[in-house]
Structures are given as C-alpha cells and as structure tokens.
Design a protein around this motif. Structure first.
Motif, PDB file in Angstrom:
ATOM      1  N   ASP A  50       0.851  -1.201   0.000  1.00 54.29           N
ATOM      2  CA  ASP A  50       0.000   0.000   0.000  1.00 54.29           C
ATOM      3  C   ASP A  50       0.882   1.246   0.000  1.00 54.29           C
ATOM      4  OD1 ASP A  50      -2.503   1.006  -0.332  1.00 54.29           O
ATOM      5  OD2 ASP A  50      -3.238   0.511   1.668  1.00 54.29           O
ATOM      6  N   SER A  80      -2.297  -2.819  -4.490  1.00 55.25           N
ATOM      7  CA  SER A  80      -3.386  -2.015  -3.948  1.00 55.25           C
ATOM      8  C   SER A  80      -3.429  -0.674  -4.678  1.00 55.25           C
ATOM      9  CB  SER A  80      -3.169  -1.797  -2.448  1.00 55.25           C
ATOM     10  OG  SER A  80      -4.197  -1.027  -1.890  1.00 55.25           O
ATOM     11  N   ASN A  90      -8.016  -4.397  -6.741  1.00 62.04           N
ATOM     12  CA  ASN A  90      -6.615  -4.783  -6.719  1.00 62.04           C
ATOM     13  C   ASN A  90      -6.218  -5.337  -8.085  1.00 62.04           C
ATOM     14  OD1 ASN A  90      -6.578  -4.166  -3.962  1.00 62.04           O
ATOM     15  ND2 ASN A  90      -6.995  -6.278  -3.356  1.00 62.04           N
TER      16      ASN A  90
END
Length: 417
Positions: A50, A80, A90
């Motif tokens: 992330d 992500s 995703n």
C-alpha cells in the motif's frame, strides 16, 4: 492431492500445474481460509502492500529475493490501488508481469495470494505476522489489503538485530526469523500485539512468515536499489518483464503516438518521466519555476543522452523520437513539450481508463518508459529509478536523472562574486 511444489526449486517445473491463459498455478483446494491451502511440506513468506505502485513493485521484488535467501516460497500479494483510486480493484502481479518467465529465469517457485485464497470469498484469516515498521514507529504499517484479502493480523515487532540503518531492516536479519533457531531467539522477549478486528494475540505463523512492509529492506545499504550492486534487482528485478499482452498494448499506443502504421517497426527513441505532482509540495514556499526543472533543463538532458548514445553506442536518435510521460496537468507546460517536437500519449483523448481501467495509464506509461534506448528521469522518483534500470539492463541503453530542489533553478544574483 494437487501438488504445486517439488521438494527443491529445481523440481518445481515437473510438479506445477499452470493455467495457460494466465500462466499461473492452479492451487486453490479450499475456497476459504488461506492457511488451509498451504502445503504441509512447504514454507512460505509474504507481505502486504500500500505504498504506490512502483514502490509496491520494488517491495514484491524484495519479497521474492527474501524468499530465495530464506528458502521459502514467496506468496505475492495483489497491488493495492493507492495512486489510482481506492474504488478500483486490486491488480495481480501475473496480470501485468510475465510470471512464468520470471520463475524460469530465477529457477525458483513463486505463487500469488489468489492461488491460495479466493479473492472473491469472505472467509477471514487471523494470522500472526512480523512488523518491521514498528521498529521505528508506534504501530505496525497499515494496508488496505487487510480488508480486501479479509485478513486480521496480530503483529510482533521484529528484533532490533534485524535493523540495518535509516529505517531499514536487513534481508538476512529477516530471513533468520524463518528458521527455528532464529525464530526462537527473536521470540524470547517478544509479545504479540492484538489483531485489529478480533483483538487476538498470535505469535508469527511458522508456515507462512509474513511482514507488514518489505520496502525498506536492504542487503548492505539503505535505498540500495539506487546502487548498481542491488541484489534484489540483480537476482530478481531485472528478470521481471512485462506480460506479452501488456507489451503489445503499449506498442499500439506507441505507434499511434509516433504516427506509425499498425504493426510497423518502432524506431529507437528516448523515453522520459518527469514527475511534478506531489514533488511540487516539497518546494515549500519557493516558486515552482525555481524548484522544478524547467523544460530547457530537460531539453539539455535529452541532448546529453542523445550525444552519449551516439558516442558510446553508435546509435542516432531522431530529435522527434522523444516520448514524454508526466503527471503534470498544466496545459502551458505540455505546450512547451509540443513545441520541442516531442510526443506524448494523451490518455484522456485515448480514453484509456474507459477502455481498460484505472490502472492502465500508469501501466502504459511505465512500459513506455522501459522501452527507450535512452532515458531521462526525475531525481528522487522511484518510477524513474526503476525505468532507468530497465532501459540499461533490458535494452542496453543509458540515461540521466534531472535534479530539482528548492532554489536550484532560482536566478543567480548578478551582484554575487
């Protein structure tokens, strides 16, 4: 039982079943919990993502290298959509990169999360993992993947012996945790933190060693991806080529940008990545024109690359064969690009998002950056960094980074000596 791994990396190819359409392993035995689908005779390692797509690509490469040095099978998490909008789904590694080619090149087995757990299911796994982030921060690193992968994680901070410097941990300091004696030593005085949802305290799982973040990991020096010797790049990253179908799509865009006929040969060109967006925020109160490189400075870099290609490689690149990618939104800036005779892909005009999805402007730009024989990038940008490494190692090319910073392009005081 469906077998997906042999007893050694060299035997993997005779025991793996692949999906010819995606080139990935068919492993899902139970559409529910992750742990139920792990082989009893195999140990794994994984992480969460992330941090923006290029940083996440670097993290996945680090994960694979860590798997190799710890004799564990890397389980690749999906990307992500931090930079493309969290309403976007995703995106899986094997749908943008050529995973079968990567496995063959490094002679090591690799699986993806979706091979072990149905991404459309809703079964929640509660897992004990290690936190690298909490060595220097109050809490473990968060990730949207906890929610999309239905994971409730209880973290234990990695031991101080794993710390390298400058916020980094070492590959071998983390690899040690995947072995019985290293794990036992690390857990003597460790206490797991409650998981985020169920508040369960679990020691790190032994079969699937997992970490909250593997971006800040190095063998010897912090940010060693910037160095030629980077082992993660040399042994893994340079082999992670884009999926052939993705390359074909990027070539279609490239031909249109250069005004070439469909299917015609693509000339050697200089690719460029000029990052402005978030970098403008680092200029503080300084005028942007005194901080970010002006187009004239970028043009000097292009001329430098063109001259080096000619003198060092004997390659001549036409002044019109320069492809610019940038997150700049100012039409006046792009007008300067057009005045130079350089080309770029207008993703709005191409309706790239409408045709292919939110991820694809980023993917197409990254592929175009990697296709040049020369490259001009932006200092401090990991997207530029990785693009330059690809141009050098994939194409035998060369490139430079354009520097920027507060006051770098401010007018010089005429009264100064």
């Amino acid at each position: 039982m469906l077998r997906h791994l042999g007893t050694s990396p060299g035997s993997a190819w005779s025991t793996l079943s692949t999906d010819p359409q995606r080139g990935r392993y068919k492993l899902i035995l139970n559409l529910g919990a992750l742990v139920e689908n792990l082989r009893n005779d195999t140990k794994y390692v994984t992480t969460f993502l992330d941090a923006g797509w290029t940083n996440d690509v670097m993290t996945v490469i680090n994960l694979i290298y860590l798997g190799m040095v710890s004799s564990r099978v890397p389980v690749l998490p999906p990307f992500s959509p931090m930079h493309v909008g969290f309403e976007t789904e995703n995106f899986h590694f094997a749908d943008i990169f050529d995973l079968p080619r990567l496995r063959k090149a490094i002679e090591y087995p690799i699986v993806e999360w979706r091979d072990l757990k149905d991404p459309t299911g809703n079964t929640q796994d509660i897992l004990g993992c290690w936190s690298c982030w909490a060595l220097d921060n109050p809490n473990p690193r968060g990730s949207r993947l906890y929610y999309t992968l239905h994971m409730d994680v209880s973290y234990t901070v990695v031991p101080h012996s794993a710390r390298l410097q400058n916020g980094h941990t070492s590959f071998w300091g983390l690899a040690k945790l995947g072995f019985a004696d290293g794990r036992e030593e690390a857990l003597r005085d460790a206490k797991p933190r409650p998981s985020g949802h169920h508040r369960v305290e679990l020691l790190p799982n032994e079969r699937i060693t997992c970490f909250d973040i593997l971006y800040f990991v190095a063998a010897h020096d912090p940010f060693e991806w910037e160095r030629e010797y980077s082992p993660a790049w040399r042994f893994v990253g340079r082999h992670a080529r884009f999926h052939p179908n993705m390359v074909k799509l990027a070539e279609q865009y490239l031909r249109r940008a250069f005004g070439l006929t469909e299917g015609g040969p693509i000339p050697k060109f200089i690719s460029m990545h000029i990052r402005h967006g978030d970098f403008k925020g680092y200029c503080g109160d300084a005028p942007e024109e005194h901080c970010l490189a002006p187009v004239s400075a970028i043009a000097e870099a292009v001329d430098q690359v063109r001259a080096s290609l000619r003198s060092q490689l004997g390659i001549s690149v036409s002044s019109g064969h320069v492809l610019v990618t940038s997150d700049e939104q100012d039409p006046a800036w792009w007008a300067q690009i057009d005045e130079r005779g350089w080309v770029h892909v207008d993703h709005k005009a191409e309706r790239t998002i409408e045709k292919h999805g939110n991820w694809f402007p980023t993917f197409i730009d990254a592929m175009h950056q990697s296709m040049g024989i020369g490259f001009v990038g932006t200092g401090g940008s990991t997207m530029s960094l990785v693009a330059l490494k690809r141009v050098v190692d994939w194409n035998g090319g060369l490139g430079v980074m354009v520097e920027w910073g507060v006051g770098k392009y401010a007018p010089k005081n005429s009264n100064s000596s």
